[in-house]
Design a protein around this motif. Structure first.
Motif: not given
Length: 576
Positions: A400, A420, A379
């Motif tokens: 993320t 993610d 992230d």
């Protein structure tokens, strides 16, 4: 201001030790001969060769008192006051007196004021006053903005036939349709038809006739009265159309057609595809797409490192290649490719290894967002300042994201979709560099990993990608003012991990993965027609590539498509 300059200016104001008096349009100026000699070869010659040593009073013609005051203030203080009103007169006087500091400042001011309405005047102006760099820039402006200049400039109608010919035959003439050049010639002739019709057969061969659509040639060019009344022009048109018909069936034959009529103009910009995943492994292949010629050109490349899932950004004549993956390792590196010199340089490393990285350019700074470091999805985000050669961490994203896509629009960075580590994302967020904060925006209507996101017009487009189940053709557009997404026409082919860029007001998608294999296909979308259309395939299939539009290069011909060299002269060759 240096001490000596300050002292001389003070002495001038107090008329201390002044040894010359300049009479300028009824106004007198007390000056120091030595000070003027140091800045002006004119005054040096006036005081040392054109007058006796004891001469004190000098009549200075061809300049107003107001302009002389500005010139003297510059000579004594190093400061010049240039306005829109005094620019031309000041330039002429500074050129007469050879005060190079003022002429340089005037040239810079003129360059900043170049427009479609004055560029031809400035081009003419520099034929009288020898400033080749300013002349080159004015001519380049005419070529670059030819469509606007030819349609709206009154000076265009006052061009001589020789000047017009010099403009329209230049390879750098920037026009999306070669038919625009034909229409510009007609407009020029119609301004004074009796005097100018005789120049038509000299101007017509300077058009790249074989680059005009065949139907337009038949209806508008061949059918025009000027062509019908001129045997030489009519023969040239018939030969051009025959070439186009032959080329569509048997290919280009340089032995039977004059190359000048078929050679594409050099593009102002080209689409560059760098690296990617091809034939089961990363590649270091670079090629550029010349949309004027609808062809891809291989670029010589001494970088031996193949890479995929990297980011690319074009800035100040160089392409920056950020992060990526070579099949074994994730990179934190940044490499800069100087397109004018054709060489690579490694610059500062990022703080993190990043493949599947998203990159964007805003206000001269390069942003690298999210990605995968070999252990986890990220992230984190950082930005690179080329002048300082330094990466700096910025606020982390809210989500993320690897395999996302980002773009800059109206002073902010937008990033959409991605993966993610568990699911493909439909979320999107926006970064404000002034507050160093990320804000979630409305979600897309589809989950998209390996998508392409790009600012186009007033919207952010999210194109294609992988939903977690299948590759997509769908496209949607985000309106920042209403914070809403709306559906747009779908691509012709489904794809993920492709290149995306805007070139000549068209949105291009390049290569990618269709769910079965990497592909070489390219298509573009025209916002005016709302239609997707296929363009020339790349030379190799590839996905996970980096794409950037490169422009205004001094060696653009190295990145443009070329037809074969012209044949040797023949007895039956068409006169050019």
């Amino acid at each position: 201001m240096s001490t000596s300059i300050s002292m001389f200016e003070e002495m001038r104001r107090e008329q201390t030790l002044c040894d010359a008096l300049l009479n300028v349009a009824g106004t007198q100026f007390q000056v120091h001969k030595l000070v003027l000699c140091g800045c002006s070869s004119y005054f040096k010659a006036l005081f040392t060769h054109w007058s006796s040593p004891d001469t004190v009073v000098f009549d200075i013609p061809h300049v107003s008192a107001d302009i002389m005051k500005i010139i003297l203030e510059y000579i004594y203080t190093g400061v010049v006051s240039i306005t829109q009103e005094n620019l031309q007169e000041l330039f002429r006087a500074a050129d007469l007196f050879d005060v190079s500091g003022i002429t340089k400042a005037c040239c810079q001011a003129i360059e900043e004021q170049l427009s479609a309405h004055n560029c031809i005047t400035i081009w003419w102006f520099t034929s009288t006053y020898h400033y080749p760099e300013l002349r080159r820039k004015a001519f380049h402006y005419i070529l670059e903005h030819f469509e606007e200049v030819s349609a709206n400039s009154d000076d265009f109608l006052r061009l001589s036939a020789e000047d017009l010919g010099e403009i329209i035959e230049d390879d750098h003439l920037n026009t999306r349709q070669e038919s625009t050049v034909f229409e510009a010639i007609l407009r020029w002739i119609e301004h004074a038809p009796e005097q100018r019709q005789r120049h038509f057969d000299k101007l017509l061969p300077k058009i790249r006739l074989a680059q005009i659509h065949l139907e337009y040639l038949k209806q508008n060019v061949l059918g025009s009265k000027l062509v019908q009344q001129n045997r030489k022009c009519k023969d040239l048109m018939l030969t051009s159309m025959k070439f186009m018909l032959d080329a569509s069936t048997i290919g280009f034959n340089s032995t039977v057609f004059p190359i000048s009529l078929a050679r594409p103009r050099l593009p102002r910009a080209a689409l560059m595809a760098i690296g990617g995943w091809s034939s089961g492994s990363p590649t270091n292949c670079i090629e550029t797409f010349d949309n004027r010629a609808n062809g891809w050109v291989g670029v010589a490349n001494d970088d031996e490192t193949p890479r995929a899932y990297h980011g690319t950004v074009f800035l100040n004549g160089s392409v920056y290649v950020i992060g990526g993956f070579d099949g074994q390792s994730q990179f934190c590196t940044t490499h800069r490719y100087d397109l004018a010199r054709g060489n690579w340089q490694e610059v500062a490393n990022m703080h993190s290894r990043r493949c599947y990285v998203s990159v964007a350019l805003l206000d001269g700074l390069i942003y690298a967002l999210g990605g995968y470091d070999g252990d986890q999805r990220l992230d984190t985000a950082e930005r690179y300042a080329p002048d300082a050669n330094q990466w700096t961490m910025i606020a982390p994203m809210i989500e993320t994201r690897s395999d996302a896509s980002s773009t800059a629009h109206n002073g902010k960075i937008y990033i959409c979709g991605g993966f993610d580590g568990h699911v493909c994302l439909s979320t999107a967020e926006c970064y404000d560099p002034w507050t160093n904060q990320w804000t979630m925006i409305a979600e897309m209507t589809h989950r998209r990993s390996g998508l392409g996101a790009i600012a186009y017009g007033n919207d952010i487009y999210a194109v294609g990608g992988f939903s977690g189940i299948s590759r997509q053709r769908s496209v949607e557009a985000y309106d920042p003012e209403t914070n809403t997404w709306r559906p747009m026409p779908s691509m012709l082919s489904k794809r993920s991990n492709f290149g995306i860029e805007v070139l000549d007001e068209r949105l291009y998608v390049v290569g990618g993965f269709n769910g079965t294999s990497t592909i070489d296909s390219v298509e573009c979308w025209d916002v005016k027609t709302g239609v997707w259309s296929s363009v020339r395939d790349m030379n190799i299939d590839r996905s996970a590539l980096g794409c950037s539009v490169v422009f205004d290069l001094p060696n653009m011909s190295n990145y443009a498509a070329h037809l074969p060299a012209p044949p040797p002269p023949q007895d039956n060759a068409i006169e050019e």
